[in-house]
Design a protein around this motif. Structure first.
Motif, short mmCIF file in Angstrom:
data_model
loop_
_atom_site.label_atom_id
_atom_site.label_comp_id
_atom_site.label_asym_id
_atom_site.label_seq_id
_atom_site.Cartn_x
_atom_site.Cartn_y
_atom_site.Cartn_z
N HIS A 152 -1.06 -10.44 -9.95
CA HIS A 152 -1.91 -11.54 -9.48
C HIS A 152 -1.08 -12.65 -8.86
O HIS A 152 -1.53 -13.34 -7.95
CB HIS A 152 -2.73 -12.11 -10.65
CG HIS A 152 -3.69 -11.12 -11.23
ND1 HIS A 152 -3.63 -10.72 -12.53
CD2 HIS A 152 -4.71 -10.45 -10.67
CE1 HIS A 152 -4.58 -9.83 -12.75
NE2 HIS A 152 -5.26 -9.65 -11.64
N GLN A 179 -4.39 -0.11 -6.57
CA GLN A 179 -5.80 -0.07 -6.21
C GLN A 179 -6.06 0.62 -4.86
O GLN A 179 -7.15 0.51 -4.31
CB GLN A 179 -6.37 -1.48 -6.21
CG GLN A 179 -6.20 -2.12 -7.58
CD GLN A 179 -7.15 -3.28 -7.83
OE1 GLN A 179 -8.19 -3.41 -7.21
NE2 GLN A 179 -6.77 -4.13 -8.76
N TYR A 214 -16.46 -0.67 -11.44
CA TYR A 214 -15.73 -1.52 -10.50
C TYR A 214 -16.11 -1.21 -9.04
O TYR A 214 -16.32 -2.10 -8.23
CB TYR A 214 -14.23 -1.27 -10.75
CG TYR A 214 -13.26 -2.17 -10.04
CD1 TYR A 214 -13.48 -3.55 -9.94
CD2 TYR A 214 -12.08 -1.64 -9.50
CE1 TYR A 214 -12.54 -4.36 -9.31
CE2 TYR A 214 -11.15 -2.45 -8.87
CZ TYR A 214 -11.39 -3.82 -8.77
OH TYR A 214 -10.46 -4.62 -8.14
N ASP A 266 -17.80 -3.58 -6.13
CA ASP A 266 -17.17 -3.85 -4.84
C ASP A 266 -18.07 -3.44 -3.67
O ASP A 266 -18.01 -4.06 -2.60
CB ASP A 266 -15.78 -3.18 -4.74
CG ASP A 266 -14.67 -4.22 -5.00
OD1 ASP A 266 -14.84 -5.36 -4.53
OD2 ASP A 266 -13.69 -3.89 -5.66
#
Ligand code: ARG
Length: 577
Positions: free
Chosen positions: A141, A344, A316, A320
């Motif tokens: 992150h 990812q 997830y 998205d």
């Protein structure tokens, strides 16, 4: 005077047009694009188009190059002094000295250093940082935050309307365990003082219990269902997890000079998930398999994507998909760009493939990066691979303060602290941004804080030093003279510096187009190195009048390019270091 910036694009078009005129049977797709020359003796720019063209057309590349050169010279470009054919068929381009001097003079007075706004009228949605609620940011992150913010600044500078969206991970199975665990294990005082740490502790305890106690796991599932149904008590507690986490994240964003236009977590899309499933079903894109709903992506050579689990929950990918559709509709963007770590890649390939089938035509881009490698002992507070970013930034400022104290012992302590803040934070950001995002980066304090390498402190120091040239000039001469002084490029190193300055718009545009801030960092480092050579080899204040003013103006243009460029990377430039 027209500047023809970015020059690389303009000259590429010039050669492409010449190639078209000279070679009527030129196969489509062969480009006469130019790149900055590798060595000064090759000129300022080079073009290798004739090599590919010769191969494709079965002609000696040198003949092709000569023909293109002839055609280009038939319509001379104002910026070019010469075009030469070299070696087996390279085209070497040399800029015209008078044009170069006039162009640099013009961009020296321009805040944007000649950069256009090719993004005007275009919108991009930039999805970056996006940490998970109730957990500290991990190193991935951090990279997403720093790289994403640089892409944000680069695109805004180029005129794009940027919607920076922090897509928080605030929904999903972990909240069942958290809600249940919170009632059993949380310490309210610790939660107030350090919410993310406390939530993390609670989560670990709750998770461990679920591994040994099936009834605990059952109860956690029930919590999640109750939350997703909108039970007011659970909703309120969950909201407090989100608010507290966000407040912690905000501290870091503020410190790093980052702000988002939107903070829409996954939960924001919750009500839209059934609609996505319906749309997929209606279009015949999803089918039942083993109780789950899946999209077969064999046509795209991708594994199947589960969009609804057997227990009816969404995942997830479903979120998205809802996010793409919502952004597509609300912002009509030209592109949606996601910045996450490399793990990812498959996720986004699947999501993009399904979005295409659902009729989304926007450019969808996944900017991925490798994880940063942390040699043992790099950070004083390390827990597994989770770095407390706050501690890392504290340590950076602390280490920078030692350097500032040593270099500028006479500076008032308050200013020392302020400079250390800019240098420490800049060092951490630049260590990340100066690397190709997709390569493995090993962070070391020595490299990040080096005063003599490719580092933020080095570039910040260069800026401060250049500013002092102007001060020295002003102490001896009337500054008004600078405004009217023409730029003269008498020494070879001056000319090289000017040619580098003219490349500023290219560097910014290339960095934005490739979503690689390191392209700009490389340029800034190169410019500052050229400047050093210039500074060490030609007299400034002792030069004759006219030359003196020209050199000081060149200095100021370099300072502006470095300052503007570093600002686009989110790095401050204190006036003294
Ligand atoms: N929260 C995710 C994570 O921590 C990143 C989200 C990236 N953005 C997105 N739209 N999926 O891995």
């Amino acid at each position: 005077m027209k500047t023809y910036l970015p020059l690389k694009d303009d000259l590429s078009c010039h050669l492409q047009a010449a190639a078209k005129a000279a070679l009527p049977d030129l196969p489509a797709g062969i480009e006469f694009a130019i790149v900055p020359a590798g060595r000064p003796e090759f000129g300022d720019y080079q073009c290798n188009g004739a090599m590919a063209a010769g191969r494709a057309m079965g002609r000696p590349p040198r003949d092709v190059a000569c023909a293109v050169r002839e055609a280009a010279l038939a319509h001379p470009h104002p910026a070019l002094a010469s075009i030469e054919v070299a070696g087996p068929g390279f085209l070497n381009l040399r800029l015209d000295d008078a044009w170069l001097a006039a162009c640099v003079s013009q961009i020296a007075d321009d805040e944007r250093l000649g950069a256009p706004r090719p993004g005007a009228g275009r919108t991009i949605v930039l999805d970056y940082s996006s940490p998970n609620v109730a957990k500290p940011m991990h190193i991935g992150h951090i990279r997403s935050t720093v790289i994403g913010n640089a892409l944000d600044r680069l695109h805004r500078f180029l005129g794009y309307r940027v919607i920076a969206d922090n897509h928080l991970g605030d929904w999903g199975t972990q909240f069942g365990l958290l809600l249940l665990g919170f009632r059993e294990f949380a310490d309210p005082t610790a939660y107030e003082a350090s919410p993310i740490e406390e939530l993390e502790r609670v989560y670990v305890l709750s998770y461990q219990r679920s591994q040994q106690d099936e009834r605990w796991m059952e109860a956690a599932r029930a919590e999640l269902v109750a939350l997703q149904r909108g039970d007011p008590g659970r909703r309120e507690l969950w909201q407090s997890f989100v608010d507290h986490s966000l407040r912690e994240f905000e501290k870091i964003y503020r410190r790093l000079g980052i702000r988002f236009d939107l903070v829409r977590g996954e939960s924001w899309y919750n009500d839209r998930l059934p609609g996505v499933i319906e749309r997929l079903a209606r279009m015949g894109l999803a089918r039942e398999s083993d109780g789950a709903l899946i999209v077969d992506l064999s046509e795209e050579h991708l594994p199947v994507c589960i969009v609804r689990k057997r227990d009816g929950g969404f995942n997830y990918a479903t979120t998205d998909l809802a996010t793409v559709l919502s952004r597509d509709e609300e912002f009509a963007p030209d592109a949606i760009v996601y910045v996450t770590d490399e793990r990812q890649q498959l996720h986004f390939r699947q999501v993009f493939a399904i979005a295409r089938r659902l009729g989304v035509t926007r450019r969808l881009v996944h900017v991925w990066f490798g994880l940063m490698r942390l040699p043992e002992g790099t950070f004083s507070t390390r827990q597994g691979n989770v770095i407390k970013l706050e501690r890392l930034l504290d340590e950076a400022e602390q280490r920078a303060l030692e350097i500032v104290r040593k270099n500028s012992p006479d500076m008032p302590p308050e200013q020392q602290a302020e400079v250390a803040r800019a240098v420490g934070l800049g060092a951490v950001k630049y260590a990340d941004l100066s690397q190709n995002p997709q390569s493995v980066v090993t962070f070391t304090w020595e490299k990040a804080l080096a005063m003599d390498g490719n580092s933020a402190p080095y570039l910040q120091y260069a800026c401060a030093r250049i500013a002092s040239v102007l001060d020295k000039y002003a102490a001896q001469f009337p500054v008004e003279r600078l405004a009217t002084a023409a730029i003269r490029l008498s020494e070879p190193v001056e000319r090289r510096l000017a040619a580098a300055l003219v490349r500023f718009p290219e560097a910014v545009m290339d960095a934005a187009a490739a979503c690689r801030p390191n392209v700009l960092a490389d340029y800034l480092f190169e410019l500052s190195q050229l400047y050093s050579t210039f500074y060490q080899n030609v007299p400034f204040l002792k030069a004759p009048e006219g030359i003196r003013e020209s050199r000081v103006r060149l200095c100021m243009a370099v300072a502006r390019a470095l300052r503007t460029g570093l600002d686009l990377l989110g790095i401050e430039t204190p006036s003294r270091i």
